[in-house]
Design a protein around this motif. Structure first.
Motif, PDB file in Angstrom:
ATOM      1  N   ASP A 253      -3.765  -1.748 -86.213  1.00 41.52           N
ATOM      2  CA  ASP A 253      -2.985  -2.978 -86.105  1.00 41.52           C
ATOM      3  C   ASP A 253      -2.184  -3.251 -87.383  1.00 41.52           C
ATOM      4  N   LEU A 254      -2.826  -3.062 -88.530  1.00 40.36           N
ATOM      5  CA  LEU A 254      -2.140  -3.292 -89.806  1.00 40.36           C
ATOM      6  C   LEU A 254      -0.996  -2.301 -90.000  1.00 40.36           C
ATOM      7  N   LEU A 255      -1.241  -1.036 -89.667  1.00 42.24           N
ATOM      8  CA  LEU A 255      -0.181  -0.027 -89.790  1.00 42.24           C
ATOM      9  C   LEU A 255       0.965  -0.310 -88.833  1.00 42.24           C
ATOM     10  N   SER A 256       0.675  -0.824 -87.661  1.00 44.15           N
ATOM     11  CA  SER A 256       1.720  -1.158 -86.693  1.00 44.15           C
ATOM     12  C   SER A 256       2.644  -2.245 -87.246  1.00 44.15           C
ATOM     13  N   VAL A 257       2.063  -3.260 -87.875  1.00 45.37           N
ATOM     14  CA  VAL A 257       2.873  -4.323 -88.474  1.00 45.37           C
ATOM     15  C   VAL A 257       3.720  -3.755 -89.615  1.00 45.37           C
ATOM     16  N   ARG A 258       3.103  -2.941 -90.473  1.00 49.39           N
ATOM     17  CA  ARG A 258       3.861  -2.326 -91.578  1.00 49.39           C
ATOM     18  C   ARG A 258       5.025  -1.496 -91.057  1.00 49.39           C
ATOM     19  N   ASN A 259       4.759  -0.705 -90.034  1.00 43.04           N
ATOM     20  CA  ASN A 259       5.799   0.176 -89.511  1.00 43.04           C
ATOM     21  C   ASN A 259       6.944  -0.587 -88.869  1.00 43.04           C
ATOM     22  N   GLY A 260       6.732  -1.864 -88.579  1.00 42.45           N
ATOM     23  CA  GLY A 260       7.797  -2.699 -88.030  1.00 42.45           C
ATOM     24  C   GLY A 260       8.696  -3.312 -89.096  1.00 42.45           C
ATOM     25  N   LEU A 261       8.351  -3.133 -90.359  1.00 43.36           N
ATOM     26  CA  LEU A 261       9.175  -3.697 -91.443  1.00 43.36           C
ATOM     27  C   LEU A 261      10.454  -2.891 -91.610  1.00 43.36           C
ATOM     28  N   THR A 262      11.524  -3.584 -91.961  1.00 42.98           N
ATOM     29  CA  THR A 262      12.790  -2.900 -92.231  1.00 42.98           C
ATOM     30  C   THR A 262      12.800  -2.417 -93.680  1.00 42.98           C
ATOM     31  N   ALA A 263      13.718  -1.530 -93.990  1.00 43.96           N
ATOM     32  CA  ALA A 263      13.864  -1.049 -95.373  1.00 43.96           C
ATOM     33  C   ALA A 263      14.170  -2.216 -96.309  1.00 43.96           C
ATOM     34  N   ASP A 264      14.957  -3.184 -95.836  1.00 41.34           N
ATOM     35  CA  ASP A 264      15.248  -4.373 -96.656  1.00 41.34           C
ATOM     36  C   ASP A 264      13.989  -5.196 -96.912  1.00 41.34           C
ATOM     37  N   ASP A 265      13.139  -5.346 -95.871  1.00 39.17           N
ATOM     38  CA  ASP A 265      11.870  -6.074 -96.044  1.00 39.17           C
ATOM     39  C   ASP A 265      11.029  -5.419 -97.129  1.00 39.17           C
ATOM     40  N   VAL A 266      10.909  -4.101 -97.059  1.00 34.39           N
ATOM     41  CA  VAL A 266      10.084  -3.354 -98.017  1.00 34.39           C
ATOM     42  C   VAL A 266      10.656  -3.486 -99.421  1.00 34.39           C
ATOM     43  N   GLN A 267      11.963  -3.361 -99.549  1.00 39.73           N
ATOM     44  CA  GLN A 267      12.604  -3.443-100.869  1.00 39.73           C
ATOM     45  C   GLN A 267      12.469  -4.848-101.465  1.00 39.73           C
ATOM     46  N   GLU A 268      12.657  -5.861-100.647  1.00 38.66           N
ATOM     47  CA  GLU A 268      12.529  -7.241-101.121  1.00 38.66           C
ATOM     48  C   GLU A 268      11.093  -7.530-101.567  1.00 38.66           C
ATOM     49  N   ALA A 269      10.131  -7.078-100.783  1.00 40.55           N
ATOM     50  CA  ALA A 269       8.724  -7.275-101.147  1.00 40.55           C
ATOM     51  C   ALA A 269       8.378  -6.520-102.428  1.00 40.55           C
ATOM     52  N   ALA A 270       8.925  -5.308-102.605  1.00 38.08           N
ATOM     53  CA  ALA A 270       8.645  -4.511-103.811  1.00 38.08           C
ATOM     54  C   ALA A 270       9.116  -5.233-105.064  1.00 38.08           C
ATOM     55  N   ALA A 271      10.296  -5.841-104.999  1.00 38.49           N
ATOM     56  CA  ALA A 271      10.808  -6.573-106.159  1.00 38.49           C
ATOM     57  C   ALA A 271       9.911  -7.773-106.477  1.00 38.49           C
ATOM     58  N   ALA A 272       9.494  -8.495-105.446  1.00 40.89           N
ATOM     59  CA  ALA A 272       8.618  -9.655-105.656  1.00 40.89           C
ATOM     60  C   ALA A 272       7.251  -9.221-106.181  1.00 40.89           C
ATOM     61  N   LEU A 273       6.710  -8.121-105.649  1.00 47.41           N
ATOM     62  CA  LEU A 273       5.420  -7.611-106.122  1.00 47.41           C
ATOM     63  C   LEU A 273       5.485  -7.229-107.595  1.00 47.41           C
TER      64      LEU A 273
END
Length: 194
Positions: A5-25
């Motif tokens: 379930d967790l991997l399914s949610v992650r795999n639904g993220l867009t490249a922009d979502d991942v990049q934005e989260a990386a900057a905030a992290l």
């Protein structure tokens, strides 16, 4: 099932979502006292939709921190190498698994992690007790056991998305709690020895 379930949610993220989260992290993690005073940090290079780590690795390195990155061994244990910038990484495919980015330089041995002041752990979730749910390969269970055998106590920090801090994850007798989880919007700490 929780992993799926967790991997399914992650795999639904867009490249922009991942990049934005990386900057905030990176921004949130860099102000942690543990990282502010660290001389050596054992980390990892995120792949796919994992919470991004490269911005954080580069910022730590710019501070003069020695950053160690894992290289997966055939038995799922981890060797370590120094991170010298994104150009020092090589893409390595291990069997039928996804390709990992690993340090291309000298290998320092599995015990190199015992020199770290902070260990950044990958995960899929952390619960209210600080218990981490990994991918199930056991690589980081071995790292945590190695740290315990060496009687060293680095800060254990997991980088996750906000939705991955959950009420409870399955835990086994050998599992050890982490000390903090960093998400794009918060830092949550867990008592040592809890």
């Amino acid at each position: 099932m929780l992993r799926r379930d967790l991997l399914s949610v992650r795999n639904g993220l867009t490249a922009d979502d991942v990049q934005e989260a990386a900057a905030a992290l990176a921004e949130r993690a860099l102000v942690l006292p543990e990282l502010a005073h660290a001389r050596t940090v054992a980390a990892y290079v995120s792949v796919g939709a994992e919470p991004g780590t490269l911005a954080l690795l580069d910022a730590l390195r710019a501070r003069g921190v020695r950053v160690l990155l894992p290289a997966l061994l055939p038995d799922n244990d981890l060797d370590w190498g120094a991170y010298e910038g994104e150009d020092s990484l090589g893409q390595v495919r291990h069997g039928g698994r996804m390709a990992l980015l690993e340090p291309a330089g000298e290998r320092l041995g599995p015990d190199a992690v015992t020199s770290a002041d902070v260990v950044l752990l990958p995960g899929l979730a952390v619960d209210a007790r600080g218990m981490r749910l990994g991918r199930g390969g056991g690589s980081y269970d071995r790292v945590l056991a190695r740290l315990e055998r060496a009687r060293v106590d680095p800060a254990l920090v997991v980088l996750l998305y906000d939705t991955e801090v959950v009420g409870r994850v399955p835990a086994e007798a050998h599992d050890r709690p982490v000390h903090a989880v960093v998400t794009p919007s918060a830092v949550r700490r867990f008592p040592r020895g809890a």
